[in-house]
Design an enzyme around this catalytic site. Structure first.
Site, PDB file in Angstrom:
ATOM      1  N   ALA A 234       0.860  -1.179   0.000  1.00 42.55           N
ATOM      2  CA  ALA A 234       0.000   0.000   0.000  1.00 42.55           C
ATOM      3  C   ALA A 234       0.896   1.229   0.000  1.00 42.55           C
ATOM      4  CB  ALA A 234      -0.869  -0.008   1.257  1.00 42.55           C
TER       5      ALA A 234
ATOM      6  N   GLY B 201       0.520  -5.146   0.628  1.00 41.79           N
ATOM      7  CA  GLY B 201      -0.572  -5.113  -0.337  1.00 41.79           C
ATOM      8  C   GLY B 201      -0.164  -5.635  -1.708  1.00 41.79           C
TER       9      GLY B 201
ATOM     10  N   GLU C 185      -0.501  -9.273  -1.352  1.00 42.74           N
ATOM     11  CA  GLU C 185      -1.949  -9.533  -1.237  1.00 42.74           C
ATOM     12  C   GLU C 185      -2.620  -9.448  -2.610  1.00 42.74           C
ATOM     13  OE1 GLU C 185      -2.264  -6.583   1.970  1.00 42.74           O
ATOM     14  OE2 GLU C 185      -3.330  -8.106   3.115  1.00 42.74           O
TER      15      GLU C 185
ATOM     16  N   GLU D  13       3.907  -5.720   7.104  1.00 44.15           N
ATOM     17  CA  GLU D  13       3.105  -4.642   7.714  1.00 44.15           C
ATOM     18  C   GLU D  13       3.377  -4.483   9.206  1.00 44.15           C
ATOM     19  OE1 GLU D  13       2.019  -6.764   5.451  1.00 44.15           O
ATOM     20  OE2 GLU D  13       0.516  -5.846   4.133  1.00 44.15           O
TER      21      GLU D  13
HETATM   22  C1  3H9 Z   1       0.434  -2.417   3.304  1.00 46.14           C
HETATM   23  O1  3H9 Z   1       0.714  -2.888   2.250  1.00 46.14           O
HETATM   24  C2  3H9 Z   1      -0.939  -2.550   3.913  1.00 46.14           C
HETATM   25  C3  3H9 Z   1      -1.771  -3.552   3.172  1.00 46.14           C
HETATM   26  O2  3H9 Z   1      -1.911  -4.709   3.945  1.00 46.14           O
HETATM   27  C4  3H9 Z   1      -3.103  -2.988   2.754  1.00 46.14           C
HETATM   28  C5  3H9 Z   1      -4.032  -2.652   3.867  1.00 46.14           C
HETATM   29  C6  3H9 Z   1      -5.413  -2.217   3.515  1.00 46.14           C
HETATM   30  N1  3H9 Z   1       4.593   3.463   0.190  1.00 46.14           N
HETATM   31  O3  3H9 Z   1      13.248   1.871   0.913  1.00 46.14           O
HETATM   32  P1  3H9 Z   1      13.710   2.627  -0.277  1.00 46.14           P
HETATM   33  C7  3H9 Z   1       9.382   4.956  -0.899  1.00 46.14           C
HETATM   34  S1  3H9 Z   1       1.550  -1.523   4.200  1.00 46.14           S
HETATM   35  C8  3H9 Z   1       5.070   4.695  -0.068  1.00 46.14           C
HETATM   36  O4  3H9 Z   1      14.710   3.705  -0.087  1.00 46.14           O
HETATM   37  P2  3H9 Z   1      14.915   0.230  -1.330  1.00 46.14           P
HETATM   38  C9  3H9 Z   1      10.404   5.295   0.148  1.00 46.14           C
HETATM   39  O5  3H9 Z   1       9.887   6.157   1.122  1.00 46.14           O
HETATM   40  C10 3H9 Z   1       2.998  -1.514   3.169  1.00 46.14           C
HETATM   41  N2  3H9 Z   1       6.371   4.938  -0.327  1.00 46.14           N
HETATM   42  O6  3H9 Z   1      14.218   1.655  -1.450  1.00 46.14           O
HETATM   43  C11 3H9 Z   1      11.493   5.936  -0.686  1.00 46.14           C
HETATM   44  O7  3H9 Z   1      11.087   7.250  -0.959  1.00 46.14           O
HETATM   45  P3  3H9 Z   1      12.183   8.415  -1.095  1.00 46.14           P
HETATM   46  C12 3H9 Z   1       3.708  -2.813   3.136  1.00 46.14           C
HETATM   47  C13 3H9 Z   1       7.203   3.906  -0.300  1.00 46.14           C
HETATM   48  O8  3H9 Z   1      15.196  -0.191  -2.711  1.00 46.14           O
HETATM   49  C14 3H9 Z   1      11.428   5.146  -1.999  1.00 46.14           C
HETATM   50  O9  3H9 Z   1      10.133   4.542  -2.026  1.00 46.14           O
HETATM   51  N3  3H9 Z   1       4.943  -2.697   2.402  1.00 46.14           N
HETATM   52  C15 3H9 Z   1       6.774   2.602  -0.020  1.00 46.14           C
HETATM   53  O10 3H9 Z   1      16.010   0.267  -0.336  1.00 46.14           O
HETATM   54  C16 3H9 Z   1      12.469   4.051  -2.100  1.00 46.14           C
HETATM   55  O11 3H9 Z   1      12.393   3.238  -0.942  1.00 46.14           O
HETATM   56  C17 3H9 Z   1       6.089  -2.368   3.001  1.00 46.14           C
HETATM   57  O12 3H9 Z   1       6.147  -2.206   4.195  1.00 46.14           O
HETATM   58  C18 3H9 Z   1       5.394   2.398   0.220  1.00 46.14           C
HETATM   59  N4  3H9 Z   1       4.900   1.182   0.449  1.00 46.14           N
HETATM   60  O13 3H9 Z   1      13.803  -0.731  -0.731  1.00 46.14           O
HETATM   61  C19 3H9 Z   1       7.291  -2.211   2.110  1.00 46.14           C
HETATM   62  N5  3H9 Z   1       7.851   1.782  -0.058  1.00 46.14           N
HETATM   63  O14 3H9 Z   1      13.051   8.020  -2.259  1.00 46.14           O
HETATM   64  C20 3H9 Z   1       7.994  -0.927   2.429  1.00 46.14           C
HETATM   65  C21 3H9 Z   1       8.908   2.533  -0.355  1.00 46.14           C
HETATM   66  O15 3H9 Z   1      11.382   9.645  -1.303  1.00 46.14           O
HETATM   67  N6  3H9 Z   1       9.101  -0.679   1.533  1.00 46.14           N
HETATM   68  N7  3H9 Z   1       8.525   3.818  -0.502  1.00 46.14           N
HETATM   69  O16 3H9 Z   1      12.931   8.402   0.205  1.00 46.14           O
HETATM   70  C22 3H9 Z   1      10.276  -1.311   1.627  1.00 46.14           C
HETATM   71  O17 3H9 Z   1      10.465  -2.220   2.416  1.00 46.14           O
HETATM   72  C23 3H9 Z   1      11.394  -0.854   0.727  1.00 46.14           C
HETATM   73  O18 3H9 Z   1      11.091   0.444   0.304  1.00 46.14           O
HETATM   74  C24 3H9 Z   1      11.629  -1.738  -0.534  1.00 46.14           C
HETATM   75  C25 3H9 Z   1      12.658  -1.025  -1.461  1.00 46.14           C
HETATM   76  C26 3H9 Z   1      12.167  -3.093  -0.093  1.00 46.14           C
HETATM   77  C27 3H9 Z   1      10.344  -1.916  -1.314  1.00 46.14           C
END
Ligand code: 3H9
Length: 697
Positions: free
Chosen positions: A62, A101, A104, A124
């Site tokens: 998400a 998500g 999912e 999450e």
């Molecule tokens: C969810 O899914 C809830 C569901 O169950 C639905 C419920 C109804 N959203 O980490 P990075 C941005 S909860 C918005 O440096 P990497 C991040 O802020 C979500 N922004 O890169 C950064 O921005 P900036 C569950 C996001 O290559 C840029 O992307 N998912 C999101 O080291 C690059 O990120 C997670 O918890 C997001 N979801 O790692 C996954 N994700 O450049 C969370 C990233 O402006 N994300 N951004 O600073 C991660 O674990 C890592 O970002 C990922 C990439 C592994 C994907």
């Protein structure tokens, strides 16, 4: 259709493509686009549909920035329902990470193919949430209750090969050929007339599950994740998947998700997610600065810190030259490193071969000349300016001209150290936290002359060794220790004013801190601060009007240095290291107050929490005002990753915002009135309190 989702065809197969950089998060316009694209797919005369993403990853979840804001567009369940209910096969084509998500969404497709380098997971829980779009009900149906319970409550990323073995991925396709592989898979499924595999209809892996696994999981979560609500809600959801029909399980998931998403813990954890990423950014860094390649590293000092620092590099395959002055110290240091690795191997964390591989990456030496070819040297010698200057003078002579010279100092003036070299632009502070091989935080101390290139390189190194780096400026104690000095001082003042050690420690432990200030001092070693105070000529050279408490000095004079001597503010059981109250010290404290003419009084736990938290916050405000930290959220990251503040509090500055800065400032002023020698209200705190502002605006 939304600009971030497109629909096209490859012959008889429909292709839905998501393109929402950087990580294809499911923002409202993506959900809108997916809903429309799948409506088009349903109407089209294709035999199957492939869902694929552009860029570096499949949908990574998400859009975290949308939580806590008014929602718009179709909700998750409507969008995912449109995918799952499509009457022809839908195949998710996964590369990068399918997280939260994103997974999912993939679980609502009828099949999943992935390249071997892909990872999937429901992380999450790290955001104080649970998978709220059916993940807790679908994943157990595919991989079994126990495996899903572990994956969801720990937020683990699972490699594609393991996910394939567990039934989450149906087929692995060759790296670089995902699109072709997914289309071929979809055609094959359609040609075979294989039934649509809707995960919600599978039930065999969630029936007949031993209900005790949930109690075991709850007990483990209460211990290892003390105070966190999300892991418990995650467990309750997986339990619901095993005890309720699918639709009722989904309802339970929704209720428990809503409880979390509207709560304070998740707001704090989401703040930390973005804060961590913001910390890596330097406001004045020109866009064209490129980090230098760091292929080899030197570490000076094989003691606890030096050894731990060396392990960080060996862990990621970077060769390290480890320098000591004497053979015995070098041998001791190497033995400690080996012991650490062997303990990890014994617990199953690595193989014996890996222990040897890592040890082979560490080259011990007694000769400075061995540092002549390394790209970066980190000095981790005794915390004393003269010693550090001698080391840097020598280092400047032997290290190659473009090598970066870093000091692992926790308090000293990096500019003064840099001044003894001919390359002050190449000098930087890297303050690791103990144990350096475990703690995630690195304070990166930018000197007045540190170049952008040196800073960018150090940030890149920090990322490479899996640390969270925060750039700070030069001052006594930088950010973390400067603030902690105020906090520990308040703890000691409360001892002389009327509290006993456990009465100071327990309220912040209850708030969620890993331990209270006095237990922390005992763990760190009371002699460290004692030596620093002696070095500064305290208390004799105390500036007029400042307050000083002698209790810690008295403990050190008794040889009570904390845990390592079995006694400090508390006594420690030799076998269990458990803390026990010590009547001898309690007597010493009471007598100390009497000698100073202080009338002791009962201090309520709320006052203890306020004085400890507000001493951190007020000093944090001074630090921001002086530009020692770039932003309030950097301070929060430092406290969560370096000082045992639970992420569900969001760090001291976020905590202050939640309390309300007007309230915090009013209390700080009251404390300052009662004790002007130890409280100096920060102008920034005053300004924000009066304007209704926040630190993390
Ligand atoms: C969810 O899914 C809830 C569901 O169950 C639905 C419920 C109804 N959203 O980490 P990075 C941005 S909860 C918005 O440096 P990497 C991040 O802020 C979500 N922004 O890169 C950064 O921005 P900036 C569950 C996001 O290559 C840029 O992307 N998912 C999101 O080291 C690059 O990120 C997670 O918890 C997001 N979801 O790692 C996954 N994700 O450049 C969370 C990233 O402006 N994300 N951004 O600073 C991660 O674990 C890592 O970002 C990922 C990439 C592994 C994907």
């Amino acid at each position: 259709m939304s600009h971030s989702v497109s629909y096209g065809r490859d012959g008889d197969v429909g292709i839905v493509t998501v393109n929402n950089p950087p990580v294809n998060a499911l923002s409202s316009h993506v959900r809108q686009g997916l809903t429309e694209a799948f409506a088009q797919a349903a109407a089209d005369d294709t035999i199957a549909t492939v869902l694929i993403c552009e860029g570096r990853t499949f949908i990574a979840g998400a859009d975290i920035s949308e939580f806590g804001k008014p929602s718009s567009g179709p909700n998750f369940l409507e969008t995912l329902g449109a995918i799952e209910n499509l009457p022809k096969p839908v195949v998710a084509a996964i590369h990068g990470t399918a997280l939260g998500g994103g997974l999912e969404t993939a679980l609502c497709c009828h099949y999943r193919v992935a390249v071997p380098s892909a990872r999937v997971g429901l992380p999450e829980v790290h955001l104080g949430l649970l998978p709220g779009a059916g993940g807790t009900q679908r994943l157990p149906r595919l991989m079994g209750a126990q495996a899903a319970l572990d994956a969801i409550t720990n937020g683990t990323h699972i490699g594609a090969k393991a996910a394939h073995a567990q039934g989450v991925i149906d087929e692995l396709v060759e790296e670089g050929r995902l699109r072709e592989g997914a289309i071929a898979f979809a055609r094959n499924i359609a040609a075979r007339g294989a039934p649509l595999k809707r995960v919600r209809d599978l039930n065999d892996k969630v029936s007949g599950v031993d209900p005790r696994i949930f109690d075991v999981a709850r007990a483990a979560a209460r211990k290892s994740k003390r105070g966190f609500q999300a892991p418990l809600n995650c467990i309750a959801c997986v339990e619901a998947a095993c005890t309720l029909p699918f639709d009722e399980g989904m309802k339970r998931e929704r209720e428990l998700f809503n409880e979390l998403v509207t709560g304070s813990q998740s707001a704090a954890q989401r703040h930390i997610f973005f804060a961590e990423r913001a910390a890596a950014k330097v406001d004045d860094m020109p866009a064209d600065v490129k980090p230098l390649a760091i292929r080899t590293v030197g570490v000076i000092g094989a003691g606890t810190m030096g050894g731990g620092i060396a392990m960080n590099f060996a862990n990621v395959g970077i060769p390290v030259v480890l320098l000591e002055m004497e053979k015995a110290a070098l041998d001791r240091g190497l033995a400690v490193i080996r012991g650490n690795y062997e303990r990890t191997a014994k617990r199953g964390g690595m193989s014996i071969e890996q222990v040897e591989q890592r040890m082979a990456l560490i080259t011990p030496t007694l000769d400075y000349a061995a540092l002549a070819t390394v790209d970066l040297v980190i000095e981790a010698v005794y915390e004393n300016m003269e010693v550090k200057k001698t080391v840097f003078t020598k280092l400047d002579q032997v290290a190659k001209p473009d090598a970066i010279l870093a000091s692992n100092t926790s308090t000293l003036d990096v500019d003064e150290i840099a001044a003894v070299t001919k390359r002050p632009h190449k000098v930087i502070g890297t303050h690791f936290f103990s144990p350096a091989n475990v703690m995630k935080l690195l304070e990166i101390v930018r000197g007045a002359k540190t170049s952008h290139e040196t800073l960018a390189t150090t940030l890149a190194v920090c990322k490479a060794i899996n640390k969270i780096g925060v750039v700070v400026g030069v001052c006594d104690g930088f950010v973390g220790n400067r603030m902690v000095h105020r906090y520990i001082s308040q703890a000691n003042y409360m001892l002389e004013e009327g509290a006993l050690p456990h009465e100071v420690d327990d309220p912040v432990y209850e708030l969620g801190f890993a331990m209270g200030p006095l237990t922390m001092s005992d763990l760190a070693g009371l002699d460290v601060g004692w030596r620093i105070r002696q070095g500064k000529g305290l208390p004799e050279k105390l500036p007029p009007g400042e307050r000083y408490c002698e209790i810690a000095d008295s403990l050190c004079e008794l040889g009570r240095y904390g845990q390592k001597t079995g006694a400090g503010y508390y006594r420690y059981d030799a076998a269990t290291r458990e803390r026990q109250r010590d009547p001898e010290i309690e007597k010493l404290i009471v007598e100390h107050a009497k000698t100073k003419g202080i009338t002791r009084r009962a201090i309520a736990p709320t006052e203890v929490v306020e004085r400890l938290m507000y001493s951190l916050i007020n000093e944090g405000a001074w630090i921001l005002e002086e530009g020692i930290a770039q932003r309030a959220s950097d301070i929060d990251v430092i406290y969560v990753y370096g000082y045992g503040v639970p992420s569900y509090l969001g760090g001291p500055m976020f905590y202050a915002d939640q309390v309300g800065l007007d309230k915090v400032y009013a209390r700080v002023c009251e404390f300052a009135k009662a004790d002007p020698a130890s409280w100096h209200p920060a102008p920034l705190l005053k300004k924000l309190a009066e304007s209704g502002g926040k630190f993390n605006a």
